[in-house]
Enzyme design. Structure first.
Site, PDB file in Angstrom:
ATOM      1  N   ARG A   1      99.007  62.350  20.614  1.00  0.00           N
ATOM      2  CA  ARG A   1      98.137  63.508  20.651  1.00  0.00           C
ATOM      3  C   ARG A   1      98.626  64.372  21.790  1.00  0.00           C
ATOM      4  NH1 ARG A   1      92.251  60.462  20.284  1.00  0.00           N
ATOM      5  NH2 ARG A   1      92.874  59.099  18.574  1.00  0.00           N
TER       6      ARG A   1
ATOM      7  N   ASP B   1      97.660  67.718  24.193  1.00  0.00           N
ATOM      8  CA  ASP B   1      96.487  68.516  24.546  1.00  0.00           C
ATOM      9  C   ASP B   1      96.671  69.986  24.186  1.00  0.00           C
ATOM     10  OD1 ASP B   1      94.917  66.519  25.568  1.00  0.00           O
ATOM     11  OD2 ASP B   1      95.609  66.770  27.638  1.00  0.00           O
TER      12      ASP B   1
ATOM     13  N   ARG C   1     100.996  64.774  33.341  1.00  0.00           N
ATOM     14  CA  ARG C   1     100.470  65.903  34.124  1.00  0.00           C
ATOM     15  C   ARG C   1      99.963  65.445  35.499  1.00  0.00           C
ATOM     16  NH1 ARG C   1      96.405  68.558  29.992  1.00  0.00           N
ATOM     17  NH2 ARG C   1      95.773  69.633  31.896  1.00  0.00           N
TER      18      ARG C   1
ATOM     19  N   TYR D   1     109.203  63.342  28.211  1.00  0.00           N
ATOM     20  CA  TYR D   1     108.446  64.561  28.462  1.00  0.00           C
ATOM     21  C   TYR D   1     109.153  65.391  29.532  1.00  0.00           C
ATOM     22  CZ  TYR D   1     104.239  63.011  25.944  1.00  0.00           C
ATOM     23  OH  TYR D   1     103.349  62.623  24.981  1.00  0.00           O
TER      24      TYR D   1
END
Lengths: 243, 243
Positions: free
Chosen positions: B46, B48, B193, B106
């Site tokens: 998922r 954001d 993050r 990422y």
């Protein structure tokens, strides 16, 4: 003198127009708000609708007592997000951002892959067919130097002296991105985009590497390649004096 | 299996939601149009709202007779510009984009300069204060390896097993842009993050380089740095099996 970065996507170019929003207009409105006087800004060049700038230079007169190094903070607080003042410098009173420019550097960005990038629609030219970058690099050597670039000027432009000096053309590739960097003493209307379009034609074999010299010599716009679309073009840097 | 690139700016993340547009929803609608059947897509993770993807992976079952290599052309012709299918591959029937992922990479992008970039508002985190990148690079060494990353998980997440293996963290700087690339076997909710926010705190001296080990050991979210904003985050690549 201001150094300005802008995303040209939502603007009809730099220069003030009736019935269309331009970068000059939003900047002059911001100056009015901050300096409480009507200020006319002189830009280093006109950029077309959709063209971007990383180091656009402009100058103006003001009676403000805001220190130059605070001016970017003040202006950025009222400008829209897509126009950013990078720095402000006091200049001699006769400084003219267009007339005194000694060299300008432009970048043209191409995304060369089958499908467009979701991130680059407004920031590069998508070209889906294979480009022979080695040939494009060889062709740049025929563009460098002082030439009459009439064949690389948009039809209808009224400029009489079409001789320009291109100091350097370099092409770099990073995965799907191809960057064409062009530095010269000045550029005719649409000249960088026509050079980019001509180099793309070299990359697909529609124009031969050594044909570039003939295209320059014939001074015929129809012999050069297409005018590549505006969203790939960035004004990167303008130099003055002996910098 | 599809490899998908998307600009997450206009989406409320990947996963289908009521009352909000998501990437999964527009992709399932496009599949319905092209394949004439209701298709439920399984995503690799998922993401954001506002998070981007360069190599998102998803899978689905279909009875279509469109060849896999033509599927990207068909889907891209009906998808919006900010979602692009890069490729499509037949997989074994038991393939699962989430469960079978061996590693994910990422990227977190920071624009470190006084004023924001007009081009990066939705594509990077703007940080205006000086960052000591050397310290940030040193801190990455304490993150690599297998650890219980509970301190780097969003409060409220219900995941029980919070041990993850980070294979590599690398930081590169190019002018104002700082890129943090993180590869691991999996990530907790908001983990990348929070790592980015913690490395920013290291860069301004608010957290010491060697404090990272203590933050991991204490398993307390409050000891780590801020959750860096979503627009700087990109899912770059997912690997499966022995690739």
């Amino acid at each position: 003198m201001l150094i300005v970065e802008y995303d040209g996507t939502c603007y009809h170019g730099w220069q003030r127009q009736q019935n269309a929003v331009t970068v000059q207009e939003v900047l002059e409105k911001a100056l009015q708000v901050i300096m409480k006087e009507d200020i006319a800004v002189t830009g280093c060049s006109r950029t077309d609708a959709g063209v971007h700038a990383r180091g656009f230079v402009c100058n103006f007169f003001t009676h403000t007592n805001i220190p130059a190094d605070r001016v970017p903070y003040a202006l950025n607080s009222v400008l829209p997000d897509d126009v950013v003042i990078l720095s402000c410098h006091h200049m001699q009173e006769d400084f003219h951002a267009r007339y005194h420019a000694r060299s300008k550097k432009y970048r043209y960005r191409i995304i060369n892959r089958t499908f467009p990038s979701p991130f680059e629609k407004h920031y590069a030219c998508h070209f889906p067919y294979a480009l022979d970058v080695d040939k494009m690099i060889k062709a740049t050597k025929f563009l460098e130097g002082q030439h009459d670039f009439r064949a690389f000027m948009a039809t209808g432009s009224m400029v009489k002296d079409t001789v320009r000096n291109i100091f350097e053309v370099s092409i770099t590739q990073n995965n799907a991105e191809i960057r064409i960097d062009i530095t010269g003493d000045g550029f005719l209307y649409n000249m960088v985009r026509i050079i980019a379009g001509t180099l793309i034609y070299v990359g697909i074999g529609k124009i031969g590497v050594s044909d570039i010299s003939e295209i320059i010599a014939c001074k015929d716009r129809k012999k050069a390649g297409i005018t590549a679309p505006p969203q790939g073009l960035y004004l990167m840097e303008v130099r003055y004096g002996d910098e």
